[in-house]
Design a protein around this motif. Sequence first.
Motif, PDB file in Angstrom:
ATOM      1  N   THR A   1      -7.902 -30.696  28.725  1.00  0.00           N
ATOM      2  CA  THR A   1      -8.688 -30.952  27.526  1.00  0.00           C
ATOM      3  C   THR A   1      -9.234 -29.892  26.885  1.00  0.00           C
ATOM      4  O   THR A   1      -9.579 -30.008  25.694  1.00  0.00           O
ATOM      5  N   LEU A   2      -9.290 -28.817  27.502  1.00  0.00           N
ATOM      6  CA  LEU A   2      -9.572 -27.525  27.090  1.00  0.00           C
ATOM      7  C   LEU A   2      -8.799 -26.864  25.944  1.00  0.00           C
ATOM      8  O   LEU A   2      -7.698 -26.409  26.428  1.00  0.00           O
ATOM      9  N   LYS A   3      -9.180 -26.567  24.958  1.00  0.00           N
ATOM     10  CA  LYS A   3      -8.222 -25.904  23.895  1.00  0.00           C
ATOM     11  C   LYS A   3      -8.955 -24.543  23.609  1.00  0.00           C
ATOM     12  O   LYS A   3     -10.159 -24.390  23.317  1.00  0.00           O
ATOM     13  N   SER A   4      -8.194 -23.499  23.848  1.00  0.00           N
ATOM     14  CA  SER A   4      -8.618 -22.295  23.900  1.00  0.00           C
ATOM     15  C   SER A   4      -7.331 -21.239  23.517  1.00  0.00           C
ATOM     16  O   SER A   4      -6.473 -21.566  23.919  1.00  0.00           O
ATOM     17  N   GLU A   5      -7.905 -20.041  22.819  1.00  0.00           N
ATOM     18  CA  GLU A   5      -6.771 -19.336  22.493  1.00  0.00           C
ATOM     19  C   GLU A   5      -6.036 -18.569  23.771  1.00  0.00           C
ATOM     20  O   GLU A   5      -5.112 -18.313  23.502  1.00  0.00           O
ATOM     21  N   ILE A   6      -7.051 -18.343  24.611  1.00  0.00           N
ATOM     22  CA  ILE A   6      -6.416 -17.570  25.915  1.00  0.00           C
ATOM     23  C   ILE A   6      -5.319 -18.811  26.635  1.00  0.00           C
ATOM     24  O   ILE A   6      -4.370 -17.995  27.178  1.00  0.00           O
ATOM     25  N   LEU A   7      -5.802 -19.860  26.806  1.00  0.00           N
ATOM     26  CA  LEU A   7      -4.751 -20.778  27.270  1.00  0.00           C
ATOM     27  C   LEU A   7      -3.453 -20.948  26.527  1.00  0.00           C
ATOM     28  O   LEU A   7      -2.318 -20.762  27.308  1.00  0.00           O
TER      29      LEU A   7
ATOM     30  N   GLU B   1       2.324 -19.274  26.468  1.00  0.00           N
ATOM     31  CA  GLU B   1       3.172 -18.442  25.480  1.00  0.00           C
ATOM     32  C   GLU B   1       4.066 -17.593  26.292  1.00  0.00           C
ATOM     33  O   GLU B   1       5.132 -17.245  26.312  1.00  0.00           O
ATOM     34  N   LEU B   2       3.133 -16.819  27.222  1.00  0.00           N
ATOM     35  CA  LEU B   2       3.670 -15.663  27.948  1.00  0.00           C
ATOM     36  C   LEU B   2       4.170 -15.906  29.444  1.00  0.00           C
ATOM     37  O   LEU B   2       4.793 -15.429  30.092  1.00  0.00           O
ATOM     38  N   SER B   3       4.065 -17.361  29.745  1.00  0.00           N
ATOM     39  CA  SER B   3       4.424 -17.915  31.153  1.00  0.00           C
ATOM     40  C   SER B   3       5.919 -17.862  31.114  1.00  0.00           C
ATOM     41  O   SER B   3       6.528 -17.786  30.045  1.00  0.00           O
ATOM     42  N   LEU B   4       6.529 -17.874  32.402  1.00  0.00           N
ATOM     43  CA  LEU B   4       7.995 -17.598  32.542  1.00  0.00           C
ATOM     44  C   LEU B   4       8.889 -18.860  31.975  1.00  0.00           C
ATOM     45  O   LEU B   4      10.011 -18.805  32.062  1.00  0.00           O
TER      46      LEU B   4
END
Length: 181
Positions: free
Chosen positions: A139-145, A150-153
Amino acid sequence: MKDLKLFTIQYVGLKEGEHNFEYQIDKSFFDYFEFDDFNSVAIQVSLGFEKKTTLMQLHFKVEGSVNVNCDLTNEPYDEPIQGEFELVVKFGHEYNDENEEILILPYGEYELNVAHHIYELIILSVPNKRVHPGVKDGTLKSEILNKLEELSLGSKKEQENNDQSETDPRWDSLKKLLTDK
């Protein structure tokens, strides 16, 4: 250290039997120990103190919450904590705290400061990995997440397909050795 005197128990004047002490811990308590990982603290400490003729038994119980930053997103959140600890205090010729469950005080002592024991119990009750509950349930929306995603494999199926299609020819030669028997 003046305020830590609130955590000093003068056991010489106490009668034998059980005694109860209650403490409210806040952020200022951790300032004395120069510990600044917590944003805010709201913890209730109950100390059961049983005095006997030759020793004392202490039962610490902590409940409450500490506001910490998430290790993944750095978002602050309240981490509920609870913990218990038993301590036996005996008397001897010299001070000895080598055993974490037994404390030996010199015979001439008349008081015991429990602040350090409370501090350690609270620190050890907080989980090593601090993850915001919103990250766990999505449920947490964050730029970091979003950046981490995006950078995950990619998904596991994509990785497996890539692994199967791209094999090193040297490994193929070695596999032939196994099948040539």
